[in-house]
Design an enzyme around this catalytic site. Structure first.
Site, PDB file in Angstrom:
ATOM      1  N   GLY A  42       2.765   3.383  13.527  1.00  0.00           N
ATOM      2  CA  GLY A  42       3.420   2.130  13.920  1.00  0.00           C
ATOM      3  C   GLY A  42       2.742   1.495  15.120  1.00  0.00           C
ATOM      4  N   GLU A  93       9.153  15.061  16.466  1.00  0.00           N
ATOM      5  CA  GLU A  93       9.660  15.074  15.097  1.00  0.00           C
ATOM      6  C   GLU A  93       8.902  16.138  14.301  1.00  0.00           C
ATOM      7  OE1 GLU A  93       8.646  11.678  12.657  1.00  0.00           O
ATOM      8  OE2 GLU A  93      10.698  11.585  11.924  1.00  0.00           O
ATOM      9  N   GLU A  95       9.783   0.521  10.985  1.00  0.00           N
ATOM     10  CA  GLU A  95      10.833   1.540  10.774  1.00  0.00           C
ATOM     11  C   GLU A  95      10.161   2.893  10.972  1.00  0.00           C
ATOM     12  OE1 GLU A  95      13.955   0.948  10.322  1.00  0.00           O
ATOM     13  OE2 GLU A  95      13.961  -1.154   9.763  1.00  0.00           O
ATOM     14  N   LYS A 126       0.862  -1.191   0.000  1.00  0.00           N
ATOM     15  CA  LYS A 126       0.000   0.000   0.000  1.00  0.00           C
ATOM     16  C   LYS A 126       0.893   1.235   0.000  1.00  0.00           C
ATOM     17  CE  LYS A 126      -1.874   2.547   3.184  1.00  0.00           C
ATOM     18  NZ  LYS A 126      -1.664   3.846   2.503  1.00  0.00           N
ATOM     19  N   CYS A 147      13.503  10.710   7.958  1.00  0.00           N
ATOM     20  CA  CYS A 147      13.342  10.164   9.314  1.00  0.00           C
ATOM     21  C   CYS A 147      14.585  10.361  10.172  1.00  0.00           C
ATOM     22  CB  CYS A 147      13.003   8.681   9.233  1.00  0.00           C
ATOM     23  SG  CYS A 147      14.190   7.742   8.244  1.00  0.00           S
ATOM     24  N   GLY A 166       7.049   4.454   8.530  1.00  0.00           N
ATOM     25  CA  GLY A 166       6.195   5.621   8.695  1.00  0.00           C
ATOM     26  C   GLY A 166       6.330   6.172  10.105  1.00  0.00           C
ATOM     27  N   SER A 167       5.306   6.856  10.551  1.00  0.00           N
ATOM     28  CA  SER A 167       5.392   7.551  11.838  1.00  0.00           C
ATOM     29  C   SER A 167       5.207   6.596  13.022  1.00  0.00           C
ATOM     30  CB  SER A 167       4.313   8.636  11.893  1.00  0.00           C
ATOM     31  OG  SER A 167       3.037   8.022  11.865  1.00  0.00           O
TER      32      SER A 167
HETATM   33  P1  NAD Z   1       2.414   7.960   8.342  1.00  0.00           P
HETATM   34  O1  NAD Z   1       2.599   7.058   9.499  1.00  0.00           O
HETATM   35  O2  NAD Z   1       1.443   9.053   8.427  1.00  0.00           O
HETATM   36  O3  NAD Z   1       1.990   7.102   7.050  1.00  0.00           O
HETATM   37  C1  NAD Z   1       2.774   6.005   6.601  1.00  0.00           C
HETATM   38  C2  NAD Z   1       1.870   5.012   5.904  1.00  0.00           C
HETATM   39  O4  NAD Z   1       0.980   4.448   6.866  1.00  0.00           O
HETATM   40  C3  NAD Z   1       1.004   5.614   4.805  1.00  0.00           C
HETATM   41  O5  NAD Z   1       0.954   4.714   3.721  1.00  0.00           O
HETATM   42  C4  NAD Z   1      -0.348   5.734   5.491  1.00  0.00           C
HETATM   43  O6  NAD Z   1      -1.435   5.692   4.601  1.00  0.00           O
HETATM   44  C5  NAD Z   1      -0.340   4.497   6.372  1.00  0.00           C
HETATM   45  N1  NAD Z   1      -1.273   4.545   7.498  1.00  0.00           N
HETATM   46  C6  NAD Z   1      -1.765   5.626   8.155  1.00  0.00           C
HETATM   47  N2  NAD Z   1      -2.618   5.234   9.139  1.00  0.00           N
HETATM   48  C7  NAD Z   1      -2.635   3.877   9.112  1.00  0.00           C
HETATM   49  C8  NAD Z   1      -3.315   2.889   9.900  1.00  0.00           C
HETATM   50  N3  NAD Z   1      -4.133   3.210  10.885  1.00  0.00           N
HETATM   51  N4  NAD Z   1      -3.081   1.603   9.604  1.00  0.00           N
HETATM   52  C9  NAD Z   1      -2.241   1.244   8.608  1.00  0.00           C
HETATM   53  N5  NAD Z   1      -1.594   2.126   7.829  1.00  0.00           N
HETATM   54  C10 NAD Z   1      -1.785   3.432   8.081  1.00  0.00           C
HETATM   55  O7  NAD Z   1       3.861   8.490   7.974  1.00  0.00           O
HETATM   56  P2  NAD Z   1       4.246   9.484   6.791  1.00  0.00           P
HETATM   57  O8  NAD Z   1       3.796  10.852   7.146  1.00  0.00           O
HETATM   58  O9  NAD Z   1       3.825   8.899   5.487  1.00  0.00           O
HETATM   59  O10 NAD Z   1       5.832   9.406   6.815  1.00  0.00           O
HETATM   60  C11 NAD Z   1       6.599  10.184   7.664  1.00  0.00           C
HETATM   61  C12 NAD Z   1       7.037   9.375   8.860  1.00  0.00           C
HETATM   62  O11 NAD Z   1       7.740   8.227   8.419  1.00  0.00           O
HETATM   63  C13 NAD Z   1       7.984  10.131   9.743  1.00  0.00           C
HETATM   64  O12 NAD Z   1       7.660   9.899  11.080  1.00  0.00           O
HETATM   65  C14 NAD Z   1       9.333   9.515   9.396  1.00  0.00           C
HETATM   66  O13 NAD Z   1      10.284   9.645  10.414  1.00  0.00           O
HETATM   67  C15 NAD Z   1       8.964   8.108   9.139  1.00  0.00           C
HETATM   68  N6  NAD Z   1       9.972   7.437   8.310  1.00  0.00           N
HETATM   69  C16 NAD Z   1      10.760   6.471   8.879  1.00  0.00           C
HETATM   70  C17 NAD Z   1      11.758   5.865   8.126  1.00  0.00           C
HETATM   71  C18 NAD Z   1      12.644   4.785   8.702  1.00  0.00           C
HETATM   72  O14 NAD Z   1      13.271   4.082   7.923  1.00  0.00           O
HETATM   73  N7  NAD Z   1      12.727   4.641  10.010  1.00  0.00           N
HETATM   74  C19 NAD Z   1      11.945   6.252   6.811  1.00  0.00           C
HETATM   75  C20 NAD Z   1      11.116   7.232   6.268  1.00  0.00           C
HETATM   76  C21 NAD Z   1      10.132   7.815   7.033  1.00  0.00           C
END
Ligand code: NAD
Length: 475
Positions: free
Chosen positions: A225, A376, A243, A167, A277, A220-221
């Site tokens: 997570g 963050e 991650e 996704k 990130c 993601g965030s």
């Molecule tokens: P986000 O958590 O808002 O979204 C990430 C993904 O999760 C998207 O595809 C979103 O649609 C999905 N999502 C949202 N709610 C969900 C739910 N309830 N269940 C399942 N999936 C859901 O993050 P973002 O704004 O897209 O990305 C930025 C974040 O990602 C920052 O916190 C950044 O630090 C982190 N990040 C981490 C790494 C790493 O390798 N550690 C790398 C890049 C980004």
């Protein structure tokens, strides 16, 4: 607008694109959002494709993966423009298609590394372990480097013999949708890779609690997570790799190469307009060199070239969207009340580019417990604080719930090693900082920055079950 003529906005399920087609108005495109039914269909397609995909040898799976890699390499122009259009990433900084391709190239050969062990240590037995794929794996990716994460998750999952539902992020779905057309061209059997787009609610949440998804790799965030981990616990306890976010510290001692430290730390928080990130958003500089450091840092930050991300001369793009821009604004306002704004803090970037731009922003001597030191921000906003002693700065650097990346600049090898050991982070850079990584080193977070590690030589195991087989021998 770039050279892309027709934008793919449909879902890719069971080797076919969905029925709804793109409608576009100027630079606005309507995308298909995966419904509950679509998400279930994608998982069902992956489940149906699993027996024959997992029965192939690694080299047979590798043939498809190499074809996909070649197509990705050849698609720089299309993919860089799609990312520029969807989340504002300057084409001048785009490498993601090549990174994704090289991950597929690696895993096209790496399936043979799925190896168990054998043991004769139990009298009367020959025992062994099998490494076997989980079945259906889900990958949920963010918007900041979509195709890098596409490769990091899909390639090892496939090499291990799993089938995948990916996704993409609602903020940057176009490059993944385009990559799905390359999956089709590469001739993958239907259902082996399914690519859907949509918000966290509905499709992300369904994948997280789906009973037929046995492993889920998420980037993601921290907030999301936690939701995914909870959904996994409440459903089938699927194996979850997380991650997550960061608030990375960089510690700069007076004995370092100052020019290198300034250049690296400024690049770390500037790259992708701070939407990384592991960006070093907290910099601790030894008191005696603080003024010199800040002066040079400001000069570097002022030298960005902001503008249309499709223009090859642009190095500083806008924030991904209105929501991201609003979030950064909110933190800037908070910062103005808790810290000393030394530069930026506005949306007026040099050259007067219009859009969701944020000027590179620097806060000095912010109290350690201020919100902008703890949370963050995900924008080009940095806190530069000072320190006098090692003990003081280690305590400050570690006083965070995040632990993704940390850096130390010093020419004293003993001090460097003391810091490498003491810093609470999944990766520590010595005389280098993020985004410096090594492909074959594990990457992941301490504390709330995640669980599990990714990297060449490490990710395959995230997608393999271990089975112990006990064989009793007649004596
Ligand atoms: P986000 O958590 O808002 O979204 C990430 C993904 O999760 C998207 O595809 C979103 O649609 C999905 N999502 C949202 N709610 C969900 C739910 N309830 N269940 C399942 N999936 C859901 O993050 P973002 O704004 O897209 O990305 C930025 C974040 O990602 C920052 O916190 C950044 O630090 C982190 N990040 C981490 C790494 C790493 O390798 N550690 C790398 C890049 C980004």
């Amino acid at each position: 607008m770039g050279s892309i003529q027709k934008i793919e906005t449909r879902l890719f399920i069971n080797g076919k694109v969905g029925v709804l087609f793109t409608s576009s108005q100027g630079t606005h495109h309507t995308l298909h959002e995966a419904s509950e039914e679509d998400t279930d269909a994608a998982v069902a397609a992956a489940k149906a494709a699993f027996p024959s995909w997992s029965a192939l040898g690694p080299d047979q799976r590798g043939v498809y993966m190499k074809k996909l890699a070649a197509l990705l390499h050849a698609s720089y122009k299309e993919l860089s423009e799609l990312e520029a259009m969807s989340m504002g990433r300057p084409v001048s900084t785009y490498f993601d298609n090549h990174a994704c391709a090289s991950t597929f190239e690696h895993y096209a050969e790496a399936g043979y590394e799925a190896q168990g062990v054998s043991s004769l240590n139990t009298p009367g037995f020959v025992n062994m372990t099998f490494k076997q794929p989980y079945g259906v794996v889900a990958a949920i990716i963010p918007w900041n480097l979509p195709l890098v994460f596409f490769g990091n998750k899909v390639a090892p999952a496939l090499a291990a013999g799993n089938t995948v539902v990916l996704k993409s992020s609602e903020k940057a779905p176009l490059s993944s949708a385009y990559a799905a057309t390359l999956v089709e061209k590469a001739g993958f059997p239907p259902g082996v890779i399914n690519v859907i787009s949509g918000h966290g609610q509905t499709s992300g949440a369904i994948l997280s609690s789906h009973m037929d998804v046995r492993a889920l790799s998420f980037t993601g965030s921290c907030r999301t997570g936690r939701l995914i981990q909870a959904a996994a616990a409440k459903s089938n306890l699927k194996n979850v790799i997380l991650e997550l976010g960061g608030k990375s510290p960089a510690v700069v001692f007076s004995d370092c190469d100052l020019e290198t430290a300034v250049t690296d730390t400024q690049n770390s928080i500037e790259w992708n307009s701070g939407q990384v990130c592991m960006a070093n958003s907290r910099i601790y500089v030894e008191e005696s060199i603080a003024d010199k450091f800040v002066e040079r840092f400001k000069a570097k930050a002022a030298s960005i070239s902001a503008g249309d991300p499709l223009d090859p001369a642009t190095t500083h793009g806008p924030q991904a969207d209105a929501a991201q821009w609003d979030t950064v604004q909110k933190y800037l306002e908070m910062g103005k009340t808790s810290g000393n704004l030394a530069m930026g803090g506005t949306t007026n970037v040099a050259g007067g580019a219009k859009g969701y731009f944020i000027e590179p922003s620097i806060f000095l001597r912010t109290p350690e417990d201020a919100v902008i030191m703890k949370e963050e921000i995900f924008g080009p906003v940095v806190n530069i604080n000072t320190f006098k002693t090692e003990e003081e700065v280690i305590a400050k650097a570690n006083d965070s719930e995040f632990g993704l990346y940390a850096a130390v600049y010093t020419t004293d090898i003993n001090r460097a090693m003391r810091f490498a050991k003491a810093l609470e982070a999944g990766t520590v850079g010595v005389n280098c900082t993020s985004p410096t990584l090594a492909k074959d080193m594990p990457f992941g977070g301490y504390k709330s920055s995640g669980s599990g590690r990714e990297g060449l030589g490490h990710s395959l195991n995230n997608f393999l079950e271990t089975k112990t087989v006990l064989i009793k021998i007649n004596q």
